[in-house]
Design a protein around this motif. Structure first.
Motif, PDB file in Angstrom:
ATOM      1  N   ASP A 140      59.091  46.362  39.426  1.00  0.00           N
ATOM      2  CA  ASP A 140      59.290  45.656  38.456  1.00  0.00           C
ATOM      3  C   ASP A 140      60.285  44.388  38.925  1.00  0.00           C
ATOM      4  O   ASP A 140      61.318  44.462  38.978  1.00  0.00           O
ATOM      5  N   PRO A 141      59.650  43.221  39.620  1.00  0.00           N
ATOM      6  CA  PRO A 141      60.290  42.381  40.555  1.00  0.00           C
ATOM      7  C   PRO A 141      60.947  41.505  40.055  1.00  0.00           C
ATOM      8  O   PRO A 141      60.814  41.091  38.468  1.00  0.00           O
ATOM      9  N   GLY A 142      62.024  41.100  40.286  1.00  0.00           N
ATOM     10  CA  GLY A 142      62.924  39.780  39.886  1.00  0.00           C
ATOM     11  C   GLY A 142      62.053  38.514  40.114  1.00  0.00           C
ATOM     12  O   GLY A 142      61.312  38.536  40.663  1.00  0.00           O
ATOM     13  N   ILE A 143      62.374  37.511  38.938  1.00  0.00           N
ATOM     14  CA  ILE A 143      61.775  36.055  39.097  1.00  0.00           C
ATOM     15  C   ILE A 143      62.707  35.116  39.207  1.00  0.00           C
ATOM     16  O   ILE A 143      63.427  34.731  38.029  1.00  0.00           O
ATOM     17  N   PRO A 144      63.027  34.624  40.297  1.00  0.00           N
ATOM     18  CA  PRO A 144      64.204  33.479  40.331  1.00  0.00           C
ATOM     19  C   PRO A 144      63.710  32.153  40.005  1.00  0.00           C
ATOM     20  O   PRO A 144      64.211  31.346  39.623  1.00  0.00           O
ATOM     21  N   MET A 145      62.236  31.879  39.975  1.00  0.00           N
ATOM     22  CA  MET A 145      61.608  30.676  39.705  1.00  0.00           C
ATOM     23  C   MET A 145      60.389  30.756  38.968  1.00  0.00           C
ATOM     24  O   MET A 145      59.328  31.478  39.429  1.00  0.00           O
ATOM     25  N   GLY A 146      60.124  30.143  38.005  1.00  0.00           N
ATOM     26  CA  GLY A 146      58.739  29.923  37.338  1.00  0.00           C
ATOM     27  C   GLY A 146      58.359  28.527  36.738  1.00  0.00           C
ATOM     28  O   GLY A 146      59.559  27.873  36.039  1.00  0.00           O
ATOM     29  N   TYR A 147      57.403  28.116  36.947  1.00  0.00           N
ATOM     30  CA  TYR A 147      56.961  26.747  36.401  1.00  0.00           C
ATOM     31  C   TYR A 147      55.704  26.848  35.592  1.00  0.00           C
ATOM     32  O   TYR A 147      54.438  27.391  36.152  1.00  0.00           O
ATOM     33  N   VAL A 148      55.459  26.226  34.583  1.00  0.00           N
ATOM     34  CA  VAL A 148      54.470  26.353  33.646  1.00  0.00           C
ATOM     35  C   VAL A 148      54.066  24.945  33.087  1.00  0.00           C
ATOM     36  O   VAL A 148      54.933  24.119  32.653  1.00  0.00           O
ATOM     37  N   LEU A 149      52.877  24.556  33.143  1.00  0.00           N
ATOM     38  CA  LEU A 149      52.353  23.306  32.255  1.00  0.00           C
ATOM     39  C   LEU A 149      51.387  23.869  31.091  1.00  0.00           C
ATOM     40  O   LEU A 149      50.531  24.819  31.371  1.00  0.00           O
ATOM     41  N   PHE A 150      51.999  23.568  29.985  1.00  0.00           N
ATOM     42  CA  PHE A 150      51.204  24.017  28.864  1.00  0.00           C
ATOM     43  C   PHE A 150      50.137  22.887  28.531  1.00  0.00           C
ATOM     44  O   PHE A 150      50.255  21.812  28.900  1.00  0.00           O
ATOM     45  N   LYS A 151      49.150  23.442  27.541  1.00  0.00           N
ATOM     46  CA  LYS A 151      48.164  22.417  27.549  1.00  0.00           C
ATOM     47  C   LYS A 151      48.302  21.235  26.649  1.00  0.00           C
ATOM     48  O   LYS A 151      47.807  20.300  26.597  1.00  0.00           O
ATOM     49  N   ASN A 152      49.626  21.431  25.993  1.00  0.00           N
ATOM     50  CA  ASN A 152      50.190  20.226  24.902  1.00  0.00           C
ATOM     51  C   ASN A 152      50.787  19.288  25.847  1.00  0.00           C
ATOM     52  O   ASN A 152      51.479  18.418  25.367  1.00  0.00           O
ATOM     53  N   GLY A 153      51.062  19.354  27.199  1.00  0.00           N
ATOM     54  CA  GLY A 153      51.704  18.632  28.022  1.00  0.00           C
ATOM     55  C   GLY A 153      53.070  19.031  28.333  1.00  0.00           C
ATOM     56  O   GLY A 153      53.683  18.135  29.096  1.00  0.00           O
ATOM     57  N   ILE A 154      53.635  19.949  27.581  1.00  0.00           N
ATOM     58  CA  ILE A 154      55.173  20.349  27.834  1.00  0.00           C
ATOM     59  C   ILE A 154      55.356  21.158  29.059  1.00  0.00           C
ATOM     60  O   ILE A 154      54.500  21.912  29.468  1.00  0.00           O
ATOM     61  N   PHE A 155      56.235  20.835  29.712  1.00  0.00           N
ATOM     62  CA  PHE A 155      56.577  21.584  31.082  1.00  0.00           C
ATOM     63  C   PHE A 155      57.404  22.563  30.643  1.00  0.00           C
ATOM     64  O   PHE A 155      58.667  22.614  29.942  1.00  0.00           O
ATOM     65  N   GLY A 156      57.539  23.868  31.463  1.00  0.00           N
ATOM     66  CA  GLY A 156      58.320  24.772  31.256  1.00  0.00           C
ATOM     67  C   GLY A 156      58.878  25.110  32.506  1.00  0.00           C
ATOM     68  O   GLY A 156      58.205  25.469  33.604  1.00  0.00           O
ATOM     69  N   TYR A 157      60.220  25.816  32.561  1.00  0.00           N
ATOM     70  CA  TYR A 157      60.821  25.883  33.702  1.00  0.00           C
ATOM     71  C   TYR A 157      61.709  27.017  33.701  1.00  0.00           C
ATOM     72  O   TYR A 157      62.710  27.168  32.702  1.00  0.00           O
ATOM     73  N   GLN A 158      61.626  28.344  34.477  1.00  0.00           N
ATOM     74  CA  GLN A 158      62.313  29.444  34.416  1.00  0.00           C
ATOM     75  C   GLN A 158      63.373  29.319  35.727  1.00  0.00           C
ATOM     76  O   GLN A 158      62.624  29.292  36.702  1.00  0.00           O
TER      77      GLN A 158
END
Length: 310
Positions: free
Chosen positions: A184-202
């Protein structure tokens, strides 16, 4: 989950099942549960419960959920993570949809008033036009703590569909066995573009805090839900007052019961759980492909992420 059911009126905890007899007996004694089983299929067929809680390790979530949905259960409360592959997630959606089974996912922040208030302030324009959601949730396990991260990122963004993701995980080549990741790996970075134009940053930054950034200001959830802060322009940040406290598990169960009785949608339904699970697996697929963007829906539905003892 048992303590949550015990705290809800008009609910009878009628049976418990675990493959380990000692655990069954312990729960029966602690919560005065009349019937105990070591086979969940036998429990469901004999007891015909209205609701089944799936609180096992993730490897059996799909199997139990599908069996329950096909055998008369009206509602399912499933712990995270949802499952270990998108093929499993697809089958869970199909079973619950075909049998009109109400479903709530065990991402408890979704059922707490302080997070409802944060989304309300976003939707009513308190910080202007929402631009991004930033999750300060540390390098935690993908299928454990980051199930909460992906769900809350989605929730605060308005629960939109996903255009694409990019991610980085902590894993070695030796952790892979063909199309299966055995950790079950660690996630130090995640980037998301939602279809409503909002960006997500983990982010790797800790604290379990969520920030919503808009054209006029920011909202920040402090220290894992201990307070909600609002900052408009260059003003000093202020705490949002008057938000009631409640137990997420209890609210989740109450919402599930209401959905069954009124044939309405739940707050953490199977489609949303499916979407947040796909986000996590998308981060892993991106890393596997040298950090490239992964467009949704994921092409590889059979990539499996889970420890062998799950």
């Amino acid at each position: 989950h048992a303590a949550g059911y015990a705290a809800v009126e008009n609910v009878d905890l009628v049976a418990v099942s675990d493959s380990i007899t000692e655990k069954v007996e312990t729960i029966q004694k602690r919560y005065n549960v009349p019937e105990g089983y070591t086979n969940y299929r036998e429990m469901i067929e004999r007891e015909q419960p209205d609701i089944v809680s799936v609180a096992t390790r993730p490897g059996s979530h799909a199997e139990i959920t599908i069996f329950a949905a096909k055998n008369g259960v009206k509602g399912i409360y499933c712990e995270k993570s949802l499952c270990c592959s998108m093929a499993e997630a697809d089958a869970m959606v199909e079973a619950c949809t075909n049998h009109n089974v109400k479903f709530n996912y065990g991402t408890n922040r979704r059922y707490q008033a302080i997070y409802w208030k944060m989304r309300e302030l976003i939707e009513t324009g308190e910080i202007g036009d929402l631009q991004c959601i930033i999750c300060h949730c540390g390098i935690s396990a993908a299928q454990w703590m980051h199930t909460h991260t992906s769900d809350m990122m989605m929730y605060l963004a308005g629960d939109p569909e996903i255009e694409f993701v990019q991610g980085h995980i902590i894993a070695n080549d030796s952790d892979w066995e063909e199309n299966r990741l055995n950790i079950d790996p660690g996630i130090p970075m995640g980037y998301v573009l939602f279809k409503n134009g909002i960006f997500g940053y983990q982010l790797a930054a800790g604290g379990y805090e969520f920030e919503a950034s808009g054209s006029k200001g920011k909202l920040r959830m402090l220290a894992n839900g201990s307070g909600l802060q609002c900052q408009i322009g260059h003003e000093q940040p202020r705490l949002v007052e008057g938000i009631p406290r409640q137990r997420g598990t209890v609210t989740c169960i109450q919402n599930l019961i209401q959905a069954i009785e009124t044939d309405s949608q739940t707050l953490g339904n199977i489609q949303l759980a499916h979407r947040s699970q796909e986000m996590i697996l998308g981060f892993i697929e991106s890393h596997r492909n040298e950090g490239r963007r992964v467009k949704f829906p994921l092409g590889d539905r059979n990539m499996y992420v889970g420890k062998k003892d799950w």
